[in-house]
Design a protein around this motif. Structure first.
Motif, PDB file in Angstrom:
ATOM      1  N   GLN A  17     -47.050  16.416 -18.760  1.00  5.10           N
ATOM      2  CA  GLN A  17     -46.137  15.735 -19.672  1.00  5.10           C
ATOM      3  C   GLN A  17     -44.909  16.609 -19.906  1.00  5.10           C
ATOM      4  OE1 GLN A  17     -48.344  14.758 -23.177  1.00  5.10           O
ATOM      5  NE2 GLN A  17     -49.906  13.698 -22.052  1.00  5.10           N
ATOM      6  N   PRO A  18     -44.087  16.774 -18.866  1.00  8.53           N
ATOM      7  CA  PRO A  18     -42.959  17.699 -18.999  1.00  8.53           C
ATOM      8  C   PRO A  18     -41.871  17.160 -19.916  1.00  8.53           C
ATOM      9  CG  PRO A  18     -42.798  16.524 -16.932  1.00  8.53           C
ATOM     10  CD  PRO A  18     -44.120  16.132 -17.558  1.00  8.53           C
ATOM     11  N   ASP A  19     -41.239  18.058 -20.585  1.00  7.36           N
ATOM     12  CA  ASP A  19     -40.039  17.784 -21.362  1.00  7.36           C
ATOM     13  C   ASP A  19     -38.980  18.716 -20.808  1.00  7.36           C
ATOM     14  OD1 ASP A  19     -40.173  15.806 -23.271  1.00  7.36           O
ATOM     15  OD2 ASP A  19     -40.980  17.119 -24.821  1.00  7.36           O
ATOM     16  N   PHE A  20     -37.906  18.172 -20.313  1.00  7.66           N
ATOM     17  CA  PHE A  20     -36.862  19.009 -19.764  1.00  7.66           C
ATOM     18  C   PHE A  20     -35.904  19.384 -20.882  1.00  7.66           C
ATOM     19  CE2 PHE A  20     -38.537  16.666 -16.178  1.00  7.66           C
ATOM     20  CZ  PHE A  20     -38.767  17.702 -15.297  1.00  7.66           C
ATOM     21  N   ILE A  21     -35.635  20.671 -20.995  1.00 12.38           N
ATOM     22  CA  ILE A  21     -34.798  21.208 -22.061  1.00 12.38           C
ATOM     23  C   ILE A  21     -33.580  21.863 -21.428  1.00 12.38           C
ATOM     24  CG2 ILE A  21     -34.676  22.865 -23.959  1.00 12.38           C
ATOM     25  CD1 ILE A  21     -36.756  20.758 -24.519  1.00 12.38           C
ATOM     26  N   VAL A  22     -32.424  21.579 -21.961  1.00  7.40           N
ATOM     27  CA  VAL A  22     -31.213  22.262 -21.536  1.00  7.40           C
ATOM     28  C   VAL A  22     -30.958  23.362 -22.555  1.00  7.40           C
ATOM     29  CG1 VAL A  22     -28.749  22.046 -21.122  1.00  7.40           C
ATOM     30  CG2 VAL A  22     -30.280  20.182 -20.485  1.00  7.40           C
ATOM     31  N   ALA A  23     -31.002  24.593 -22.107  1.00  2.04           N
ATOM     32  CA  ALA A  23     -30.779  25.725 -23.004  1.00  2.04           C
ATOM     33  C   ALA A  23     -29.277  25.905 -23.192  1.00  2.04           C
ATOM     34  CB  ALA A  23     -31.418  26.978 -22.433  1.00  2.04           C
ATOM     35  N   LEU A  24     -28.818  25.635 -24.399  1.00  2.00           N
ATOM     36  CA  LEU A  24     -27.388  25.691 -24.674  1.00  2.00           C
ATOM     37  C   LEU A  24     -26.970  26.953 -25.421  1.00  2.00           C
ATOM     38  CD1 LEU A  24     -26.870  21.977 -25.769  1.00  2.00           C
ATOM     39  CD2 LEU A  24     -26.421  22.999 -23.541  1.00  2.00           C
ATOM     40  N   TYR A  25     -27.918  27.631 -26.002  1.00  2.00           N
ATOM     41  CA  TYR A  25     -27.587  28.798 -26.805  1.00  2.00           C
ATOM     42  C   TYR A  25     -28.023  30.056 -26.078  1.00  2.00           C
ATOM     43  CZ  TYR A  25     -27.298  25.118 -30.226  1.00  2.00           C
ATOM     44  OH  TYR A  25     -26.983  23.969 -30.872  1.00  2.00           O
ATOM     45  N   LEU A  26     -27.155  31.013 -26.013  1.00  2.00           N
ATOM     46  CA  LEU A  26     -27.476  32.268 -25.343  1.00  2.00           C
ATOM     47  C   LEU A  26     -27.819  33.313 -26.394  1.00  2.00           C
ATOM     48  CD1 LEU A  26     -24.704  32.362 -22.603  1.00  2.00           C
ATOM     49  CD2 LEU A  26     -27.092  31.720 -22.364  1.00  2.00           C
ATOM     50  N   TRP A  27     -29.018  33.863 -26.291  1.00  2.58           N
ATOM     51  CA  TRP A  27     -29.474  34.901 -27.212  1.00  2.58           C
ATOM     52  C   TRP A  27     -29.363  36.271 -26.556  1.00  2.58           C
ATOM     53  CZ3 TRP A  27     -30.079  32.724 -31.712  1.00  2.58           C
ATOM     54  CH2 TRP A  27     -30.459  31.393 -31.781  1.00  2.58           C
ATOM     55  N   ARG A  28     -28.840  36.317 -25.383  1.00  5.62           N
ATOM     56  CA  ARG A  28     -28.827  37.546 -24.602  1.00  5.62           C
ATOM     57  C   ARG A  28     -27.663  38.436 -24.970  1.00  5.62           C
ATOM     58  NH1 ARG A  28     -29.011  34.465 -19.102  1.00  5.62           N
ATOM     59  NH2 ARG A  28     -30.076  32.730 -19.992  1.00  5.62           N
ATOM     60  N   PRO A  29     -27.783  39.706 -24.805  1.00  6.76           N
ATOM     61  CA  PRO A  29     -29.017  40.443 -24.545  1.00  6.76           C
ATOM     62  C   PRO A  29     -29.771  40.719 -25.843  1.00  6.76           C
ATOM     63  CG  PRO A  29     -27.190  41.976 -24.510  1.00  6.76           C
ATOM     64  CD  PRO A  29     -26.618  40.601 -24.775  1.00  6.76           C
ATOM     65  N   PHE A  30     -31.052  40.459 -25.840  1.00  6.24           N
ATOM     66  CA  PHE A  30     -31.911  40.747 -26.989  1.00  6.24           C
ATOM     67  C   PHE A  30     -33.072  41.633 -26.567  1.00  6.24           C
ATOM     68  CE2 PHE A  30     -35.314  39.907 -30.031  1.00  6.24           C
ATOM     69  CZ  PHE A  30     -34.632  40.088 -31.230  1.00  6.24           C
ATOM     70  N   LEU A  31     -33.635  41.338 -25.413  1.00  5.10           N
ATOM     71  CA  LEU A  31     -34.762  42.118 -24.892  1.00  5.10           C
ATOM     72  C   LEU A  31     -34.278  43.051 -23.790  1.00  5.10           C
ATOM     73  CD1 LEU A  31     -37.291  39.158 -24.707  1.00  5.10           C
ATOM     74  CD2 LEU A  31     -37.169  40.933 -26.476  1.00  5.10           C
ATOM     75  N   LYS A  32     -35.130  43.988 -23.374  1.00  4.10           N
ATOM     76  CA  LYS A  32     -34.752  44.951 -22.336  1.00  4.10           C
ATOM     77  C   LYS A  32     -34.564  44.305 -20.977  1.00  4.10           C
ATOM     78  CE  LYS A  32     -37.221  48.754 -24.507  1.00  4.10           C
ATOM     79  NZ  LYS A  32     -38.359  49.668 -24.410  1.00  4.10           N
ATOM     80  N   ASP A  33     -35.406  43.324 -20.655  1.00  2.00           N
ATOM     81  CA  ASP A  33     -35.405  42.697 -19.328  1.00  2.00           C
ATOM     82  C   ASP A  33     -34.674  41.358 -19.393  1.00  2.00           C
ATOM     83  OD1 ASP A  33     -35.995  41.394 -16.933  1.00  2.00           O
ATOM     84  OD2 ASP A  33     -38.072  42.053 -16.904  1.00  2.00           O
ATOM     85  N   PRO A  34     -33.631  41.164 -18.592  1.00  2.00           N
ATOM     86  CA  PRO A  34     -32.901  39.893 -18.591  1.00  2.00           C
ATOM     87  C   PRO A  34     -33.787  38.686 -18.287  1.00  2.00           C
ATOM     88  CG  PRO A  34     -31.698  41.544 -17.338  1.00  2.00           C
ATOM     89  CD  PRO A  34     -33.036  42.143 -17.682  1.00  2.00           C
ATOM     90  N   ALA A  35     -34.835  38.875 -17.460  1.00  2.00           N
ATOM     91  CA  ALA A  35     -35.737  37.754 -17.161  1.00  2.00           C
ATOM     92  C   ALA A  35     -36.523  37.363 -18.417  1.00  2.00           C
ATOM     93  CB  ALA A  35     -36.689  38.121 -16.029  1.00  2.00           C
ATOM     94  N   ASP A  36     -36.914  38.345 -19.221  1.00  2.00           N
ATOM     95  CA  ASP A  36     -37.603  38.041 -20.481  1.00  2.00           C
ATOM     96  C   ASP A  36     -36.652  37.367 -21.466  1.00  2.00           C
ATOM     97  OD1 ASP A  36     -39.965  39.134 -19.521  1.00  2.00           O
ATOM     98  OD2 ASP A  36     -39.555  41.116 -20.363  1.00  2.00           O
ATOM     99  N   ASP A  37     -35.388  37.762 -21.444  1.00  2.00           N
ATOM    100  CA  ASP A  37     -34.393  37.108 -22.299  1.00  2.00           C
ATOM    101  C   ASP A  37     -34.295  35.616 -21.976  1.00  2.00           C
ATOM    102  OD1 ASP A  37     -33.318  38.862 -24.198  1.00  2.00           O
ATOM    103  OD2 ASP A  37     -31.967  39.774 -22.740  1.00  2.00           O
ATOM    104  N   MET A  38     -34.381  35.267 -20.694  1.00  2.00           N
ATOM    105  CA  MET A  38     -34.312  33.846 -20.320  1.00  2.00           C
ATOM    106  C   MET A  38     -35.528  33.092 -20.846  1.00  2.00           C
ATOM    107  SD  MET A  38     -32.411  33.723 -16.595  1.00  2.00           S
ATOM    108  CE  MET A  38     -33.866  34.147 -15.687  1.00  2.00           C
ATOM    109  N   VAL A  39     -36.710  33.727 -20.811  1.00  5.90           N
ATOM    110  CA  VAL A  39     -37.922  33.101 -21.353  1.00  5.90           C
ATOM    111  C   VAL A  39     -37.758  32.904 -22.857  1.00  5.90           C
ATOM    112  CG1 VAL A  39     -40.395  33.429 -21.755  1.00  5.90           C
ATOM    113  CG2 VAL A  39     -39.405  34.017 -19.540  1.00  5.90           C
TER     114      VAL A  39
END
Length: 83
Positions: A17-39
């Motif tokens: 039951q997927p819900d597709f979300i468009v991420a409009l807000y950028l919280w980066r950089p917050f975490l050390k790893d950019p891939a974790d920031d995307m999560v």
């Protein structure tokens, strides 16, 4: 121990039951790893209560966003699949 749980056993009910979300807000950089920031960004945008990861230390400080980090075992216990 958790035992052997196939990825499909966990992912299939969630992905069915997927819900597709468009991420409009950028919280980066917050975490050390950019891939974790995307999560984190996706979790915040989607209004998630938790992120499931074995690397809980990689997500230090995200409680600021109202999100907690759970291991797979903790998540399965929370949803009643493990006791």
């Amino acid at each position: 121990p958790l035992g052997k749980v196939e990825n499909d056993e966990i992912a299939s009910p969630i992905a069915s039951q997927p819900d597709f979300i468009v991420a409009l807000y950028l919280w980066r950089p917050f975490l050390k790893d950019p891939a974790d920031d995307m999560v984190l960004e996706l979790a915040v945008t989607a209004g998630c209560d938790c992120i499931v990861s074995y690397n809980k230390g990689d997500f230090k400080g995200i409680e600021e966003f109202g999100i907690e980090v759970l291991t797979a075992r903790e998540f399965l216990e929370m949803i009643g699949e493990l006791k």
